[in-house]
Enzyme design. Structure first.
Site, mmCIF file in Angstrom:
data_model
loop_
_atom_site.group_PDB
_atom_site.id
_atom_site.type_symbol
_atom_site.label_atom_id
_atom_site.label_comp_id
_atom_site.label_asym_id
_atom_site.label_seq_id
_atom_site.Cartn_x
_atom_site.Cartn_y
_atom_site.Cartn_z
ATOM 1 N N LYS A 85 -19.550 -2.924 -97.990
ATOM 2 C CA LYS A 85 -17.868 -2.690 -96.919
ATOM 3 C C LYS A 85 -16.661 -2.117 -97.833
ATOM 4 O O LYS A 85 -16.464 -3.303 -98.359
ATOM 5 C CB LYS A 85 -17.963 -2.299 -95.302
ATOM 6 C CG LYS A 85 -16.886 -2.574 -94.440
ATOM 7 C CD LYS A 85 -16.867 -3.156 -92.848
ATOM 8 C CE LYS A 85 -16.032 -2.385 -92.235
ATOM 9 N NZ LYS A 85 -15.808 -3.105 -90.973
ATOM 10 N N SER A 96 -16.470 0.023 -87.407
ATOM 11 C CA SER A 96 -15.574 0.551 -88.577
ATOM 12 C C SER A 96 -16.444 0.399 -89.654
ATOM 13 O O SER A 96 -15.708 0.953 -90.436
ATOM 14 C CB SER A 96 -14.305 -0.565 -88.878
ATOM 15 O OG SER A 96 -15.288 -1.708 -89.069
ATOM 16 N N SER A 155 -17.356 -2.994 -84.159
ATOM 17 C CA SER A 155 -18.183 -2.820 -86.476
ATOM 18 C C SER A 155 -18.601 -2.529 -86.829
ATOM 19 O O SER A 155 -18.612 -2.116 -87.627
ATOM 20 C CB SER A 155 -16.653 -3.245 -86.811
ATOM 21 O OG SER A 155 -15.233 -2.440 -86.503
#
Lengths: 543, 543
Positions: free
Chosen positions: B131, B205, B229
């Protein structure tokens, strides 16, 4: 409540407490008490020879003696109640005295052992005293200020319930200061005195425990510590005291905290020996309190052996597997006075000759900044909740002193301070590891017990609350003598000036000196293992 | 920076990223992409048969194959780079693409294995995607907004360093939304699409991870989760995702967080199998990250066996030692839509026949209140820091949606909310224990992947962030079909109305449905052990 209403309530509370000391427990002195009352349990004639034997035990040996039926729980309780009443008379250490309930509980324990042939638990018949704001079912309590007093909890605090199941007998609740945020113990109950010199403070905020155990009115006590409140009284009264890492021992059932704090408070034991501290912590953790209390980390007591093996570590870090001790001579802000320096020097000299120990100097960093952050994080509301709780009650000087250093913070300020706190915690871990230390040895305070209302400088203990490191205080056997006149270095700051003005050998004569061991968070077991090595060089009897 | 300056910077960033996809990695489609691109790695002809075999592996089996020299690290990396480039083209899941660095690293690994005859670690040659806001040395990154972009860290995040030492190869950084606080992924890089239906969001996310791994462009990814997320993207893309208890996996080296939060964020893996999740967590914990990071609890991975024995527990709580599963059909606020209900019903039907499992209904409490507290505790500064970070950058609708629910709190308000949070945490533990549960099974979300900019209701996942319970999402094999038209219950509130308006089988066709397992804090190992039992009844291949 109005000021006069509060005063009337305080008078009633004191009278109610005093009424618990029934005539049987009142000692009529033939002459004024001496300055040093620490030996009065032995010399006063108020306790029988057998009772003196009982109260001279360690918790560990006493529990063994009860299990072997050398003593009954009832006679043990009676001996400690007499000794506690005497301690109360000389040091004003009790907030509540419960001989009736304690004797009843002891009777039940004796009957249970009679029936089953074995103790109900590892603390069968061992008397325990409890700092006042920790709930004991049926015992009135306060949080150090008048408005909070009079509550009678109908449930034990979590830790009290565990100890009760282990067979403990609760003999008394002990004094704590207004706001529970002094390193002394002054409240509407008055001041609590150090049994080694009754002109000096017992320390605080667990000062009632310190004085009571110091005077052998209790054998094992429950204290709390958010800035030194276990360790200060341990040091001042010649005791062992342990502040574990937070989130290990259960704090459920502590009532009336008035600080809105981002520094974690801890519950821990004070006693006459290291083995007794470990006994209590082991018993509490073996009850797996984390299964009930969501704030705790599920971490059983993890044995660490004499070589430092255990709890995820593979041995002490020194050459040849020796315990590597970082000596923090002073904190760079307030240099300790002579008796404290001398006690540390003496320990270090003895340790130098110990083949299992390696010594290295440790210089702490950012100490002044850390204190500033610490004190502000104690009261992120600037003391609003405390002031509300006090109401019309007069604020004592040390309450005023601590709270006047804080203002109500905005959230941005809290965030900034907490971030800085976290960065400094990381910095200290890095520093500790870069020196390959196992443990830090340092003063417990820059001085011995001081006269009432003068104890200000907390950093030697509060540093480890800020870091959330476990820390342990032990007695050195050293006590202040008239030879302990300090040299006259020019004070570097107001804190030093205040200490140097306050301390004198004449004033502080007889006060015991404690020292402190600390190690990074979660290394509770390593501290205890290190202390087992270090106590080998203590000049005092150490169990 | 001005708005036009920011736009120019964003265009440069996008161009720089796109330039990483050199002509070799560009796939020229003969016709428009289908709605479902999840199988394109296999059907497009862009990957060779051998490359398809490679990217079809699990991380666990791939590492074994590399160790057995079935594949070299270089050819594995090349296969995944091709597949990742394809996934990028169809789903817009990459924030940075690093085939050159990855191939160099893989070459080094091959040489090391050539020399020593054994893999450098348990992830030797296994590609890992990360990420974007988690530092990977030398790879440019952002925190989801333009001003934060362009930083090139000169150090790996702590967890990245551990994985690199274990032999992992870092192929790409993946997209995340503006503010990193959507359950979708929309930023200046555009929207990230679900490979199973590219008209739908990949979730967020960690949506870039979800889409990339879902399309087999990566095998194992690092995600974070403070409200869902990790788990939302896992559910939306047919993956396994694990949010551990906080304070177990190291979060050092995550840059650019703009929420000032009292809800703990966690780092965790997403992958195609349970074994892969466990592999990653085991590797990270075996590096003992707590020795370096003061915020972590020193808790190694504690094996829990099929009978539920381990990590301080003596077996599953059901009759005859069966796994006792609490079924949370819905949360009482937003009833899941039909495909989600059907997936849970199907699982429960299958579990009823499982001789090792006992089922009981679980009704959550205070869900609406918990969401209100949660969202406010995400932004105790009312989003001030976020707004400052965004500067002149346009706020996307879902950023606006989350932050508009918060106002800047006073410290009294924070204290009140945190105290209430703690009380509710205790309440949930009590509730869980009173039902003698081992684990809770529930939806991962009230619906499947939805059209862009519509995903609002977080509570099915954020509940477990609020509680700080570990939670795991797994794929059910179920995907939305045209039969999944919802009944028309009257919506009970705006959240239900919004969901029912947004979802339709036509819109969401093909979207995978995930479900979720949760258990109290620190019970990470028990969840994984429970998941091993529960996956036995999954109708999909499960490693």
């Amino acid at each position: 409540m109005t000021s006069s209403g509060l005063q009337a309530k305080a008078a009633q509370l004191i009278a109610a407490r005093d009424a618990q000391v029934t005539p049987d427990y009142r000692f009529p002195p033939s002459s004024p008490f001496p300055l040093d009352v620490s030996d009065l349990y032995r010399s006063s004639g108020f306790l029988s020879a057998r009772q003196i034997d009982i109260v001279s035990h360690y918790a560990t040996s006493l529990s063994e003696a009860i299990a072997k039926r050398t003593y009954t729980a009832v006679e043990v309780t009676e001996a400690f109640c007499r000794s506690a009443a005497l301690a109360q008379e000389t040091t004003n250490c009790l907030a509540w005295f419960a001989p009736k309930e304690a004797l009843e509980a002891a009777k039940g324990l004796d009957e249970a052992m009679q029936k089953t042939g074995r103790p109900v638990g590892p603390l069968h018949g061992v008397p325990i005293s409890v700092k006042d704001f920790i709930n004991v079912k049926g015992y009135p309590q306060s949080a150090g200020h008048i408005a909070s007093a009079g509550l009678v909890p109908d449930q034990d605090a979590h830790i009290v319930a565990i100890l009760r199941r282990a067979g403990a007998v609760f003999i008394a609740k002990t004094t704590q200061p207004q706001s529970i945020m002094h390193l002394e113990t002054t409240s509407f109950y008055g001041v609590t005195r150090c049994p080694y010199n009754t002109n000096l403070t017992a320390g605080g905020s667990s000062g009632g425990e310190g004085a009571l155990i110091g005077a052998r009115g209790s054998i094992l006590g429950l204290t709390t510590d958010v800035g030194g409140s276990t360790r200060g009284p341990a040091a001042n009264n010649g005791l062992w005291g342990f502040k574990p890492s937070s989130k290990r021992l259960p704090r459920g059932g502590i009532v009336g905290v008035t600080s809105v704090s981002r520094i974690a408070g801890c519950i821990g034991p004070a006693a006459h020996s290291l083995r007794d501290l470990e006994l209590l912590v082991r018993i509490v953790l073996s009850a797996e309190p984390w299964k009930r209390d969501v704030t705790l980390v599920p971490m059983p007591w993890r044995d660490v052996d004499a070589r430092g093996v255990g709890a995820g570590c593979e041995g002490w870090s020194g050459e040849g597997g020796r315990l590597r001790v970082g000596i923090m001579w002073e904190d760079g802000v307030v240099r300790p006075v002579r008796p404290t320096r001398r006690a540390l020097e003496g320990m270090v000299d003895n340790l130098r000759d110990h083949s299992w120990v390696e010594l290295v100097d440790f210089t702490p960093e950012f100490v002044a900044e850390i204190w500033k952050i610490t004190v502000q994080l104690y009261y992120i509301d600037g003391g609003k909740k405390l002031r509300e709780a006090l109401g019309e009650e007069q604020m004592y000087p040390l309450t005023e002193w601590i709270v006047s250093q804080c203002h109500e913070l905005s959230n941005d300020e809290v965030t900034t301070l907490v971030n800085r706190r976290n960065a400094l915690r990381q910095r200290y871990l890095d520093l500790f590891q870069s020196l390959r230390l196992d443990v830090i040895l340092c003063p417990a305070s820059p001085g011995p017990a001081l006269p009432f209302h003068t104890t200000r400088y907390w950093s030697y203990t509060s540093l480890f609350n800020f870091l959330d490191w476990p820390a342990l205080v032990f007695p050195t056997g050293k006590r202040v003598t008239l030879n302990d006149r300090d040299d006259h270095l020019a004070p570097r700051n107001e804190d030093e000036k205040h200490l140097y003005r306050t301390y004198s050998p004449e004033t502080c004569i007889g006060a015991p000196i404690g020292l402190q061991l600390a190690a990074p968070r979660w290394h509770d077991e390593r501290i205890v293992a290190a202390a087992k090595i270090i106590k080998e060089v203590l000049p005092v009897e150490a169990d």
